[in-house]
Write a protein that holds these residues in place. Structure first.
Motif, PDB file in Angstrom:
ATOM      1  N   PHE A 106       0.892   0.156   4.991  1.00  0.00           N
ATOM      2  CA  PHE A 106       1.859  -0.420   4.059  1.00  0.00           C
ATOM      3  C   PHE A 106       1.190  -0.599   2.704  1.00  0.00           C
ATOM      4  O   PHE A 106       0.028  -0.995   2.616  1.00  0.00           O
ATOM      5  CB  PHE A 106       2.373  -1.771   4.563  1.00  0.00           C
ATOM      6  CG  PHE A 106       3.333  -1.674   5.713  1.00  0.00           C
ATOM      7  CD1 PHE A 106       4.701  -1.677   5.506  1.00  0.00           C
ATOM      8  CD2 PHE A 106       2.860  -1.569   7.014  1.00  0.00           C
ATOM      9  CE1 PHE A 106       5.580  -1.579   6.567  1.00  0.00           C
ATOM     10  CE2 PHE A 106       3.728  -1.481   8.081  1.00  0.00           C
ATOM     11  CZ  PHE A 106       5.090  -1.477   7.861  1.00  0.00           C
ATOM     12  N   ALA A 107       1.935  -0.328   1.649  1.00  0.00           N
ATOM     13  CA  ALA A 107       1.401  -0.457   0.292  1.00  0.00           C
ATOM     14  C   ALA A 107       1.306  -1.937  -0.075  1.00  0.00           C
ATOM     15  O   ALA A 107       2.311  -2.651  -0.075  1.00  0.00           O
ATOM     16  CB  ALA A 107       2.293   0.277  -0.703  1.00  0.00           C
ATOM     17  N   THR A 108       0.103  -2.407  -0.370  1.00  0.00           N
ATOM     18  CA  THR A 108      -0.067  -3.814  -0.726  1.00  0.00           C
ATOM     19  C   THR A 108       0.566  -4.137  -2.081  1.00  0.00           C
ATOM     20  O   THR A 108       0.807  -5.304  -2.387  1.00  0.00           O
ATOM     21  CB  THR A 108      -1.561  -4.180  -0.759  1.00  0.00           C
ATOM     22  OG1 THR A 108      -2.235  -3.293  -1.658  1.00  0.00           O
ATOM     23  CG2 THR A 108      -2.187  -4.064   0.619  1.00  0.00           C
ATOM     24  N   GLN A 109       0.832  -3.103  -2.895  1.00  0.00           N
ATOM     25  CA  GLN A 109       1.476  -3.331  -4.179  1.00  0.00           C
ATOM     26  C   GLN A 109       2.993  -3.221  -4.074  1.00  0.00           C
ATOM     27  O   GLN A 109       3.689  -3.103  -5.078  1.00  0.00           O
ATOM     28  CB  GLN A 109       0.960  -2.340  -5.233  1.00  0.00           C
ATOM     29  CG  GLN A 109       1.465  -0.900  -5.074  1.00  0.00           C
ATOM     30  CD  GLN A 109       0.601  -0.074  -4.146  1.00  0.00           C
ATOM     31  OE1 GLN A 109      -0.127  -0.638  -3.342  1.00  0.00           O
ATOM     32  NE2 GLN A 109       0.675   1.229  -4.252  1.00  0.00           N
ATOM     33  N   ASP A 110       3.499  -3.248  -2.842  1.00  0.00           N
ATOM     34  CA  ASP A 110       4.937  -3.137  -2.624  1.00  0.00           C
ATOM     35  C   ASP A 110       5.679  -4.225  -3.398  1.00  0.00           C
ATOM     36  O   ASP A 110       5.209  -5.368  -3.503  1.00  0.00           O
ATOM     37  CB  ASP A 110       5.249  -3.273  -1.130  1.00  0.00           C
ATOM     38  CG  ASP A 110       6.525  -2.536  -0.739  1.00  0.00           C
ATOM     39  OD1 ASP A 110       7.405  -2.407  -1.609  1.00  0.00           O
ATOM     40  OD2 ASP A 110       6.626  -2.101   0.416  1.00  0.00           O
ATOM     41  N   VAL A 111       6.836  -3.880  -3.925  1.00  0.00           N
ATOM     42  CA  VAL A 111       7.631  -4.818  -4.716  1.00  0.00           C
ATOM     43  C   VAL A 111       8.313  -5.813  -3.790  1.00  0.00           C
ATOM     44  O   VAL A 111       8.896  -5.450  -2.766  1.00  0.00           O
ATOM     45  CB  VAL A 111       8.673  -4.060  -5.559  1.00  0.00           C
ATOM     46  CG1 VAL A 111       9.587  -5.033  -6.282  1.00  0.00           C
ATOM     47  CG2 VAL A 111       7.972  -3.150  -6.554  1.00  0.00           C
ATOM     48  N   ASP A 112       8.223  -7.085  -4.152  1.00  0.00           N
ATOM     49  CA  ASP A 112       8.915  -8.124  -3.400  1.00  0.00           C
ATOM     50  C   ASP A 112      10.419  -7.869  -3.490  1.00  0.00           C
ATOM     51  O   ASP A 112      10.958  -7.727  -4.590  1.00  0.00           O
ATOM     52  CB  ASP A 112       8.581  -9.493  -4.002  1.00  0.00           C
ATOM     53  CG  ASP A 112       9.112 -10.654  -3.180  1.00  0.00           C
ATOM     54  OD1 ASP A 112      10.064 -10.462  -2.408  1.00  0.00           O
ATOM     55  OD2 ASP A 112       8.573 -11.768  -3.326  1.00  0.00           O
TER      56      ASP A 112
END
Length: 229
Positions: A106-112
């Motif tokens: 999972f991308a840790t910079q994923d948008v909330d």
């Protein structure tokens, strides 16, 4: 000549077996949950508010998919494109822990999703006062007892539900936060269609009050050891 109808966004929901992988990511608004659903139809990203309640892990079960749609949004200096599935319900059978590689997928910079939802709302353009008049002072914000009713005057930013109904702030904090669910019983089923920020505040408060989620029944129940004698 008849006007052609716009294509519908959804069709009849379908039920498919699969595995839902949930990952909890720390963001500026606090922790948020993103999911990935693997089925025989394909693998889809899931960011429904319902997932906010569930702990990180892998869940096997059956899932009702309402519709599937493409989604793109800016991340860092570029754009991210993904295929999402919107769920209409699910029946979960078991949970397993994530491996390190699964967590890293999972991308840790994923948008909330909360920021994504707020960013989709058009910003109101403030009116410019004329030289002959002064700008009117905003009316004081009064919180409604029902979190589903917005009594905020136009153009005034109200505090988020998590702040307006902070635990311990007033005796009316919990009734205002939970609305029609108050007073809470031995088991509580949250309404995931309410504002996502309010839903997160309810989840945090339930944990503080000694409730735990049973993912099979999808209800919060008061833990026996915390019940008054």
């Amino acid at each position: 000549m008849a006007t052609p109808l716009a294509p519908e966004k959804s069709v009849a929901p379908i039920v498919v077996p699969g595995q839902l992988t949930l990952r909890t990511i720390r963001g500026k608004n606090g922790p948020f949950t993103v999911g990935r659903l693997a089925t025989h139809l394909g693998t889809f990203e899931v960011k429904d508010p319902e997932l906010e309640q569930y702990p990180e892990g892998k869940y096997d079960g059956e899932f009702i998919i309402r519709y599937i749609f493409p989604k793109s949004y800016p991340v860092g200096g570029g754009m991210r494109f993904e295929i999402r599935a919107s769920l209409d319900g699910m029946t979960l059978n078991g949970i397993d822990k994530l491996s390190r590689d699964e967590a890293r997928s999972f991308a840790t910079q994923d948008v909330d999703p909360l920021d994504e939802e707020q960013g989709a709302q058009p910003a109101a353009t403030p009116a410019k006062p004329t030289k002959a008049s002064r700008p009117a002072k905003p009316a004081p914000v009064q919180a409604s007892a029902d979190p589903m009713v917005d009594t905020t005057p136009f153009g005034v930013d109200a505090p988020p539900p998590a702040e307006a109904a902070a635990p311990g702030s007033t005796q009316d904090g919990d009734p205002a936060l939970f609305g029609l669910l108050w007073p809470l019983g031995e088991s509580v089923k949250l309404d995931s269609t309410i504002d996502r920020r309010a839903l997160r505040a309810q989840i945090v408060r339930l944990g503080e009050l000694g409730y735990a989620l049973d993912f099979k029944t999808q209800e919060w129940s008061r833990q026996a050891e915390l019940q008054p004698a």
